[in-house]
Scaffold this active site. Structure first.
Site, PDB file in Angstrom:
ATOM      1  N   SER A 127       0.826  -1.205   0.000  1.00 49.00           N
ATOM      2  CA  SER A 127       0.000   0.000   0.000  1.00 49.00           C
ATOM      3  C   SER A 127       0.857   1.250   0.000  1.00 49.00           C
ATOM      4  O   SER A 127       1.971   1.249   0.555  1.00 49.00           O
ATOM      5  CB  SER A 127      -0.900  -0.004   1.238  1.00 49.00           C
ATOM      6  OG  SER A 127      -1.506   1.253   1.435  1.00 49.00           O
ATOM      7  N   TYR A 152      -2.441  -0.185   9.975  1.00 56.08           N
ATOM      8  CA  TYR A 152      -2.603  -0.763   8.633  1.00 56.08           C
ATOM      9  C   TYR A 152      -1.305  -0.640   7.850  1.00 56.08           C
ATOM     10  O   TYR A 152      -0.821  -1.621   7.262  1.00 56.08           O
ATOM     11  CB  TYR A 152      -3.743  -0.054   7.899  1.00 56.08           C
ATOM     12  CG  TYR A 152      -3.846  -0.423   6.444  1.00 56.08           C
ATOM     13  CD1 TYR A 152      -4.216  -1.701   6.056  1.00 56.08           C
ATOM     14  CD2 TYR A 152      -3.565   0.510   5.445  1.00 56.08           C
ATOM     15  CE1 TYR A 152      -4.303  -2.056   4.719  1.00 56.08           C
ATOM     16  CE2 TYR A 152      -3.657   0.175   4.103  1.00 56.08           C
ATOM     17  CZ  TYR A 152      -4.023  -1.109   3.744  1.00 56.08           C
ATOM     18  OH  TYR A 152      -4.114  -1.456   2.410  1.00 56.08           O
TER      19      TYR A 152
END
Length: 335
Positions: A127, A152
């Site tokens: 990501s 995350y």
């Protein structure tokens, strides 16, 4: 090839599976169909895949160690595209354990399965959030990413480290793809484009964080899929020029690579909202709010490495992509 796609009922997973099937690959799609967002959307995505004779669905959680071991042993996949994960920066503030179970425990199960069954190449979702506190733009794979600002992001950085370990120890070719704000038809309901569109059409105000002073490298789903498949087809290789005295974070002496997949063209959030308003035909009422914890003010992908490796560079315009999403949304929800 026989390819495992995890998260096959997800946004990127469905589109990637469709593209693989269209070119003649056999796809085993895995998903746990959890209720992080509306499971009906996941089932409807899956319904687009299940009629295809070369597609099989397996309902399984990647965190299920025994189930994953059995799946890999029985199926003997050629290659693996790992897209299943607990997504979302903001949700990681509320439910951190979900990220450990899915993104860390699940990923080690994927790595072990690939290792023991001699998978030729593992491509997995990282990501843009791994860039965390970095302020140098555009974000480059050559830069350090040691300062995540959300759990995350930390789990995605951990995935890259875990993948490198398996590439080094076992010669497993791994490629991590740092996705930048993916959007398009069949997108996730927790993403800004979906949330804004739904609120505007329902006559509700939209929440605009950081008082609208955000920039995102919005990347259309078709470009993401192209990047995934092109990297899948070119197996990661050791960098023979790798210098351990000045290590490059994006490559290694092991068969390991990391690439950005972004549009290389950051768009101001207010311009993105303007594109939504024009496509919907309604002016949004805006509720301006401060920056949320764990969020970053801007993302901007340097895609030179992806282009050099695959010959591909994302290029879809945000305005056209937004229009396609709105067309899908109106048709799907009949509004």
């Amino acid at each position: 090839m026989k390819i495992l796609v995890t998260g096959a009922a997800g946004f990127i997973g469905m589109h990637t599976s469709e593209a693989l099937l269209a070119r003649g690959d056999e796809v085993v799609g895995l998903d746990n169909l959890n209720d992080y967002y509306d499971p009906k959307l996941k089932l409807d995505r899956l319904a687009r895949l299940t009629p295809h004779p070369a597609f099989r669905f397996v309902k399984l959680d990647v965190a299920d160690r025994v189930g994953m071991e059995r799946l890999f042993a029985e199926e003997k996949f050629d290659r693996v595209i790992h897209l299943a994960a607990q997504a979302g920066v903001r949700y990681s503030l509320q439910n951190p354990h979900a990220y450990v179970d899915s993104n860390l425990v699940g990923f080690i199960n994927i790595l072990e399965g690939c290792r023991h069954t001699k998978v030729q190449h593992l491509v997995y979702a990282s990501s843009s959030s791994v860039y965390g506190g970095n302020t140098k733009m555009p974000f480059s794979e050559h830069d350090s990413v040691d300062h995540p600002v959300s759990l995350y992001a930390a789990t995605k950085k951990a995935n890259e480290l875990m993948a490198h370990t398996y590439s080094h120890l076992y010669g497993l070719p791994t490629t991590g793809l740092r996705f930048f704000t993916v959007y398009g038809p069949w997108g996730r309901p927790d993403m800004a484009l979906f949330l804004f569109t739904k609120a505007i059409l329902e006559g509700r105000p939209i929440d605009v964080f950081n008082h609208g002073k955000m920039k995102r490298d919005f990347t259309y789903i078709d470009d993401i899929v192209q990047g995934v498949i092109r990297t899948l087809d070119r197996t990661a290789e050791p960098d023979l020029a790798f210098n351990p005295l000045q290590p490059d974070p994006g490559r290694s002496s092991a068969p390991y690579r990391v690439f950005n997949i972004g549009n290389n063209d950051p768009v101001e959030l207010m311009s993105f909202i303007d594109a939504i308003e024009k496509a919907v035909g309604v002016k949004a009422e805006k509720n301006f709010l401060p920056m949320q914890y764990g969020d970053v003010p801007a993302t901007y992908a340097d895609t030179a490495e992806l282009n050099a490796w695959t010959g591909f560079a994302p290029a879809a315009s945000a305005r056209n992509g937004v229009e396609r999403f709105i067309d899908w949304y109106r048709a799907y929800y009949r509004v």
